[in-house]
Motif scaffolding. Structure first.
Motif, short mmCIF file in Angstrom:
data_model
loop_
_atom_site.label_atom_id
_atom_site.label_comp_id
_atom_site.label_asym_id
_atom_site.label_seq_id
_atom_site.Cartn_x
_atom_site.Cartn_y
_atom_site.Cartn_z
N LEU A 96 0.84 -1.20 0.00
CA LEU A 96 0.00 0.00 0.00
C LEU A 96 0.87 1.25 0.00
N ASP A 97 0.47 2.23 -0.80
CA ASP A 97 1.17 3.51 -0.75
C ASP A 97 0.59 4.35 0.38
N ASN A 98 1.11 5.55 0.56
CA ASN A 98 0.70 6.41 1.66
C ASN A 98 -0.80 6.73 1.62
N ALA A 99 -1.30 7.13 0.47
CA ALA A 99 -2.72 7.48 0.34
C ALA A 99 -3.61 6.26 0.57
N GLY A 100 -3.21 5.12 0.03
CA GLY A 100 -3.97 3.89 0.24
C GLY A 100 -3.97 3.47 1.70
N GLY A 101 -2.87 3.69 2.38
CA GLY A 101 -2.78 3.37 3.80
C GLY A 101 -3.73 4.23 4.63
N TYR A 102 -3.81 5.53 4.31
CA TYR A 102 -4.73 6.41 5.04
C TYR A 102 -6.18 6.04 4.77
N ARG A 103 -6.51 5.67 3.54
CA ARG A 103 -7.88 5.24 3.23
C ARG A 103 -8.24 3.98 4.00
N ALA A 104 -7.31 3.02 4.04
CA ALA A 104 -7.56 1.78 4.77
C ALA A 104 -7.72 2.05 6.27
N LEU A 105 -6.88 2.94 6.81
CA LEU A 105 -6.96 3.26 8.23
C LEU A 105 -8.28 3.95 8.57
N ASP A 106 -8.77 4.82 7.69
CA ASP A 106 -10.08 5.46 7.92
C ASP A 106 -11.20 4.42 7.94
N ARG A 107 -11.14 3.46 7.03
CA ARG A 107 -12.17 2.40 7.01
C ARG A 107 -12.07 1.52 8.24
N LEU A 108 -10.84 1.19 8.67
CA LEU A 108 -10.66 0.37 9.87
C LEU A 108 -11.19 1.11 11.10
N ASP A 109 -10.99 2.42 11.15
CA ASP A 109 -11.50 3.21 12.27
C ASP A 109 -13.03 3.17 12.31
N ALA A 110 -13.66 3.29 11.14
CA ALA A 110 -15.13 3.24 11.08
C ALA A 110 -15.62 1.86 11.52
N ILE A 111 -14.92 0.81 11.13
CA ILE A 111 -15.31 -0.56 11.51
C ILE A 111 -15.14 -0.76 13.02
N ALA A 112 -14.05 -0.24 13.57
CA ALA A 112 -13.78 -0.41 15.00
C ALA A 112 -14.79 0.31 15.87
N GLN A 113 -15.47 1.30 15.35
CA GLN A 113 -16.41 2.09 16.16
C GLN A 113 -17.83 1.53 16.16
N ARG A 114 -18.13 0.56 15.30
CA ARG A 114 -19.48 -0.02 15.25
C ARG A 114 -19.56 -1.27 16.11
N PRO A 115 -20.70 -1.51 16.76
CA PRO A 115 -20.86 -2.73 17.59
C PRO A 115 -20.80 -4.00 16.73
N LEU A 116 -20.08 -4.99 17.24
CA LEU A 116 -19.88 -6.25 16.53
C LEU A 116 -21.00 -7.23 16.84
N VAL A 117 -21.49 -7.90 15.78
CA VAL A 117 -22.47 -8.97 15.94
C VAL A 117 -21.76 -10.32 15.80
N ASP A 118 -20.98 -10.50 14.72
CA ASP A 118 -20.34 -11.78 14.47
C ASP A 118 -19.23 -11.62 13.44
N ILE A 119 -18.29 -12.56 13.44
CA ILE A 119 -17.25 -12.66 12.41
C ILE A 119 -17.32 -14.08 11.88
N VAL A 120 -17.51 -14.20 10.57
CA VAL A 120 -17.71 -15.51 9.94
C VAL A 120 -16.62 -15.74 8.90
N ALA A 121 -15.94 -16.89 8.99
CA ALA A 121 -14.96 -17.28 7.98
C ALA A 121 -15.70 -17.83 6.78
N GLN A 122 -15.34 -17.35 5.59
CA GLN A 122 -16.01 -17.78 4.36
C GLN A 122 -15.03 -18.56 3.49
N ARG A 123 -15.51 -19.64 2.94
CA ARG A 123 -14.70 -20.47 2.04
C ARG A 123 -15.10 -20.19 0.60
N PRO A 124 -14.18 -20.40 -0.34
CA PRO A 124 -14.57 -20.24 -1.74
C PRO A 124 -15.62 -21.27 -2.12
#
Length: 187
Positions: A96-124
């Motif tokens: 990831l370049d610098n701009a891509g890293g900041y975009r990913a970090l913004d999305r991770l921050d939004a995800i971290a702030q929402r209440p979690l219901v479940d995490i499901v592993a998906q297979r192809p």
């Protein structure tokens, strides 16, 4: 007068049985094991005691997760504690370049702030074997029979969350990556 010393002696005789305790241990895969034996007897290490405050050694385990279960557990802890940095420690930043890293970090921050219901592993999706033009007729050798499809490892994690106050629902799919024998996620 003899009754008081007799009761005191009886109380000390049962004290070892009353001191049996349940120990919370951490298994090699990061899971929790409860036992009345020593943690080492079940192949685990001592975990935090109930009511004890987490120390720097056991409060945070981020980074390389050798098992998918550990990655899901650490991701769950990061989201539950609303810790963007902890969630970012599980991210596969390579390439990831610098701009891509900041975009990913913004999305991770939004995800971290929402209440979690479940995490499901998906297979192809599994490929479906079809019969040849003639189908199955008569006897054949084991080499001619189609082999069972091999179970594919998970390729992504689906994170299911609710909005503020439990309203709405959102799903985020992270792709899974193996790098240096560790599991990592990527948006």
């Amino acid at each position: 007068m003899m009754l008081l010393p007799l009761l005191a002696a009886a109380g000390t005789a049962t004290a070892p049985a009353a001191q049996a305790q349940i120990r919370r241990c951490v298994a090699p895969d990061g899971g929790t094991v409860y036992t009345d034996r020593a943690c080492s007897a079940v192949g685990a290490t001592a975990g935090p005691q109930r009511g004890a405050r987490p120390t720097a050694a056991n409060a945070y385990r981020g980074g390389c997760q050798r098992h998918l279960r550990g990655l899901i557990q650490e991701m769950s802890h990061a989201i539950d504690s609303r810790d963007t940095n902890r969630l970012a420690s599980l991210y596969h930043w390579r390439g990831l370049d610098n701009a891509g890293g900041y975009r990913a970090l913004d999305r991770l921050d939004a995800i971290a702030q929402r209440p979690l219901v479940d995490i499901v592993a998906q297979r192809p999706a599994a490929s479906v074997a079809t019969e040849g033009p003639g189908g199955f007729a008569g006897w054949s050798s084991a080499r001619e029979l189609p082999a069972a499809a091999r179970v594919q490892p998970p390729s992504s994690l689906r994170v299911i969350q609710t909005g503020p106050g439990g309203t709405g629902a959102s799903q985020t799919v992270f792709s899974l990556h193996r790098h240096f024998d560790c599991w990592w996620v990527r948006l």
